[in-house]
Design an enzyme around this catalytic site. Structure first.
Site, PDB file in Angstrom:
ATOM      1  N   GLU A 297       0.880  -1.183   0.000  1.00 59.85           N
ATOM      2  CA  GLU A 297       0.000   0.000   0.000  1.00 59.85           C
ATOM      3  C   GLU A 297       0.909   1.222   0.000  1.00 59.85           C
ATOM      4  O   GLU A 297       1.410   1.633   1.039  1.00 59.85           O
ATOM      5  CB  GLU A 297      -0.909  -0.005   1.231  1.00 59.85           C
ATOM      6  CG  GLU A 297      -1.920  -1.120   1.262  1.00 59.85           C
ATOM      7  CD  GLU A 297      -3.047  -0.948   0.262  1.00 59.85           C
ATOM      8  OE1 GLU A 297      -3.076   0.100  -0.435  1.00 59.85           O
ATOM      9  OE2 GLU A 297      -3.891  -1.847   0.170  1.00 59.85           O
ATOM     10  N   CYS A 331      -2.734   8.938   2.382  1.00 55.39           N
ATOM     11  CA  CYS A 331      -2.372   8.430   1.059  1.00 55.39           C
ATOM     12  C   CYS A 331      -3.471   8.729   0.049  1.00 55.39           C
ATOM     13  O   CYS A 331      -3.214   8.764  -1.155  1.00 55.39           O
ATOM     14  CB  CYS A 331      -2.081   6.927   1.121  1.00 55.39           C
ATOM     15  SG  CYS A 331      -3.368   5.957   1.908  1.00 55.39           S
TER      16      CYS A 331
END
Length: 540
Positions: A297, A331
């Protein structure tokens, strides 16, 4: 002026390194630690003290380097943690392997019951733990509590999943044969998490990995070690209360040495890494070199696209939340705002006005909407990005400066006038800078969305249903998260979370993400007295 600010921050950083180093047991006097001040007495409720063990494998330890955790809102020291040595890492892996032999024999629904208890234990500490996230990471208090709630929600989700995971029974072409899929745990899951979500990301991995029959080894971010320790204490109490090995959920605080050891360790069945694309690439290469399994990720250079028919009453709050929430350190933060030329000026004016009304303050103040950056290094990155944007043709609409107050505070910033392919626009800078781009056509906007290296989150605002389905289709967004009329951030736990391209391709949390924590076997069982071969082959 900008160069003066940059030089000033650089000087402060140099002085701080000399006068107040962040690593070492003698760096901070005990009386100056926040954990010893009356207003932070609640830290003791989480089992934290002046000096904390950074290793847990059924027992607490830590013989490595001592690190001091600092509060981003004032850069004052909170408490210290002694990290793991490589020898302690080795001991912890061995204990985790032994614990797996016990845990793998526990039926999946019973494992779900343990995860349910972990969720309940987190609920009982949600206020104090949320305050710790706010204090140590720097995000506002409501986001800190929300992050712990996310771990709780994933526990609830995993409990139900523990009675549902499994493979299908498939039709066999051979008489008297059964064809089934069998799913088994990978064994030991190594979890490396980032500073920006020091609780939730571990929770996504931990809850699902546990109900799948795995044991976990956690290395949290070096700058949020107290959160790692506090969460591990809560989980450990549940395991101990149920007479289970504590090493089922192990922890080794540390730096790159521990992360490298985990990535290269063939005993680690899956390495789940959350962090930058640069470091993620290094982890991926190390894991792939041993043909290991990885879940990545990584970064996101996320865009909101606003068409001429968009509801601007939805656009403005969405763009503001997604660009300044967590001070631009998600993010999924919106970094590029693409506006149709017919609404460009109106939207920029509205968002700039909203930026000026954002309540900036101490992150633990319930009225605060915007807190500090996590580190002084991030402040430097912010100043550098602003300078580069100006050099590449950008116009500063608002922000662009370091705030005159204690802590790592910078002004939320809007920059217009840059080309869509400007180098700084294509660079993910983990700070609250929003690049506003003007487009003319749908094809142009979709192409700009997809031209960056990352592929995490994306969103359009429109009322045109044809455009919506083109956006969702093969020629639309190439991201893992594709939204319509909502921000790029704020994903729900029920869907798979992750992205494509340089974002890493991993999926966590909901949908069928559980499959990444298990290995699949195709099993053929012959319950007849004959031995027919597949494809009608005769071998007689």
């Amino acid at each position: 002026m900008q160069r003066v600010l940059t030089q000033r921050v650089a000087l402060l950083l140099a002085l701080r390194t000399k006068l107040c180093p962040r690593v070492g047991s003698t760096a901070v006097n005990m009386s100056t630690l926040l954990v010893n001040q009356p207003q932070y007495a609640w830290l003791r409720e989480l089992g934290l003290s002046d000096d904390n063990h950074g290793v847990y494998n059924g027992s607490w330890g830590g013989q490595g380097q001592v690190v001091t955790s600092y509060c981003p809102a004032n850069n004052e020291p909170i408490a210290r943690v002694r990290q793991a040595t490589l020898a302690e890492y080795e001991e912890t892996v061995q204990k985790a392997q032994e614990a797996w032999r016990v845990w793998a024999d526990v039926p999946a629904p019973k494992r779900g019951e343990i995860v349910r208890q972990i969720g309940e234990a987190l609920r009982g500490k949600i206020t104090a733990l949320g305050r710790l996230v706010s204090l140590e990471m720097g995000k506002i208090y409501v986001e800190g509590v929300g992050e712990v709630q996310e771990y709780v929600d994933v526990c609830d989700y995993a409990v139900g999943l523990s009675r549902m995971i499994g493979g299908p029974i498939l039709p066999s072409e051979r008489p008297g044969h059964a064809l089934i899929e069998q799913w088994n745990p990978v064994g030991l899951v190594g979890i490396i998490t980032a500073f920006n979500f020091p609780v939730a990301v571990y929770g996504w991995n931990n809850a699902l990995a546990l109900i799948c029959g795995n044991v976990c080894l956690w290395k949290g971010a070096p700058t949020t070690p107290l959160t790692s320790v506090a969460v591990t204490r809560i989980v450990a109490e549940v395991l101990e209360r149920n007479h289970l090995p504590g090493a089922i959920c192990s922890m080794t605080c540390g730096g790159a040495d521990i992360g490298t050891a985990m990535a290269r360790d063939e005993r680690v069945g899956l390495v789940s890494f959350t962090g930058s694309t640069q470091v993620g690439k290094q982890v991926a290469m190390m894991v792939q070199e041993r043909f290991g399994r990885q879940l990545l990720e990584l970064g996101g250079n996320n865009a909101i696209i606003v068409f001429e028919d968009a509801d601007l009453n939805l656009v403005v709050p969405s763009a503001v939340f997604a660009s300044v929430g967590t001070a631009g350190q998600r993010c999924t933060t919106t970094r590029r705002l693409m506006l149709h030329e017919s609404v460009h000026d109106d939207v920029v004016e509205r968002i700039a006005k909203a930026y000026k009304q954002i309540r900036i303050g101490d992150p633990w103040d319930p009225s605060t909407l915007y807190g500090p950056l996590h580190t002084e290094q991030a402040v430097q990155q912010y100043l550098s990005a602003v300078e580069q944007a100006k050099q590449q043709g950008g116009t500063l609409v608002c922000g662009g400066k370091v705030m005159e107050r204690p802590g790592n505070y910078v002004e939320p910033t809007i920059i217009t006038g840059l080309p869509h392919d400007a180098p700084i626009v294509h660079t993910e800078t983990f700070v609250p800078i929003l690049y506003v781009l003007k487009f003319k056509t749908e094809d142009e906007a979709f192409a700009w969305n997809n031209e960056v290296k990352q592929g995490l989150s994306s969103s359009i605002f429109t009322k045109d249903m044809g455009r919506v389905f083109r956006w969702l289709g093969p020629k639309g967004s190439d991201c893992g998260i594709v939204n319509v009329n909502i921000p790029t951030s704020g994903a729900e736990i029920g869907g798979a979370f992750g992205g494509e391209k340089h974002t890493g391709g991993g999926r966590e949390s909901g949908s069928d993400s559980w499959k990444q924590y298990m290995r699949r076997s195709t099993c053929t069982i012959n319950y007849s007295k004959d031995l027919p071969l597949a494809q009608g082959i005769k071998f007689e």
